[in-house]
Design an enzyme around this catalytic site. Structure first.
Site: not given
Length: 290
Positions: A125, A146, A158, A197
């Site tokens: 991440s 991800h 992702e 994130n």
């Protein structure tokens, strides 16, 4: 993507923690042959139990039939030897968010996976994909895939190409996540935090600083965002769900990359991790869990 076929039938998952088990479940439920690796027999047994319990709950809730449960379990195999990944078409690494650990795994995978065009993917991440890619002799076949927690429920994935990733590898990864797994994918540049994130972590850290400074109680912070902004879960509850150690790791990676103060982990968060209060997975974090 029209006309692109996917040729991934055998998947390896490195790590059977919360994320690894979820990724393995998603792949097995999609009809794929899935092999899961852990470092020790004990860790493997814990992961197997976690994975099979999740599948059993899905059956109890009517998400899958009893026949699908049996078939999915039959597609899963487990090992402590990465050498057994030799025939895998795709390997997804999902271990602790530590650059050295992940790099060593990619070096091993590069040696043992024999298929010439196998994709080596990371569920990281925050760690730069290019650092993992150049640890192999096939950096064009390394990509970030991800998933989000819990992987069987969350629809987003992702896709993060390193500077070295070929367009063919990225296209195959996109077809796999969308057509085979039924997820929705978004692409992000290889920058710490990617899309989600990079937006989420500063928000979580701001909530933790607010609690740390005594501006509001944990309940009022979470209720404020749930009831005032229609968030399904408040930021402190969400931090507990993600894992406070993971929040710290991502924050540190983003701070190292951007040197922005808003990415620095608050002292309270670091102390909680040092004390082993990691959130749901340890039984206590900002809240206590049974």
């Amino acid at each position: 993507m029209t006309g692109i076929s996917v040729d991934i039938a055998r998947v390896g998952v490195v790590g059977c923690g919360q994320m690894g088990a979820g990724i393995a479940e998603v792949c097995a439920r999609a009809g794929l042959d899935v092999m899961v690796a852990e470092t020790t027999g004990e860790a493997l047994e814990i992961g197997r139990t976690r994975l099979f319990n999740s599948l059993s709950k899905a059956a109890e809730r009517g998400k899958i039939t009893s026949e699908e449960l049996d078939a999915t379990q039959a597609r899963l195999s487990f090992t402590t030897d990465l050498g057994e990944f030799a025939d895998r078409d795709l390997v997804i690494e999902a271990v602790v968010e530590n650059e050295q650990v992940k790099t060593e795994i990619f070096q091993v995978l590069d040696q043992v996976v024999t298929r010439a065009d196998a994709i080596l993917a990371s569920n990281t991440s925050s760690i730069p994909l290019v650092k993992l890619a150049v640890a192999t002799s096939r950096p064009d076949q390394v990509v970030g895939i991800h998933f989000f927690n819990p992987a069987p429920v969350q629809q987003l994935v992702e896709l993060i190409p390193a500077l070295t990733t070929s367009e063919g590898t990225l296209s195959r990864a996109q077809v796999f996540t969308e057509k085979v797994l039924g997820k929705h994918s978004i692409r992000a540049q290889d920058r710490s935090g990617f899309v989600v994130n990079a937006l989420l972590i500063p928000y979580l850290l701001s909530a933790i600083r607010m609690f740390e400074s005594g501006i509001a109680s944990r309940e009022d912070i979470d209720n404020g965002m749930e009831m005032g902004c229609a968030h399904p879960m408040g930021p402190l509850k969400l931090s507990d769900l993600i894992g406070l150690d993971t929040v710290v790791s991502v924050a540190q990676s983003m701070y190292e990359e951007y040197k922005e103060p808003l990415y620095a982990a608050p002292p309270l968060l670091q102390r909680m991790v040092d004390a082993g209060r990691l959130g749901r997975k340890s039984g206590s974090g900002f809240y206590t869990y049974g």
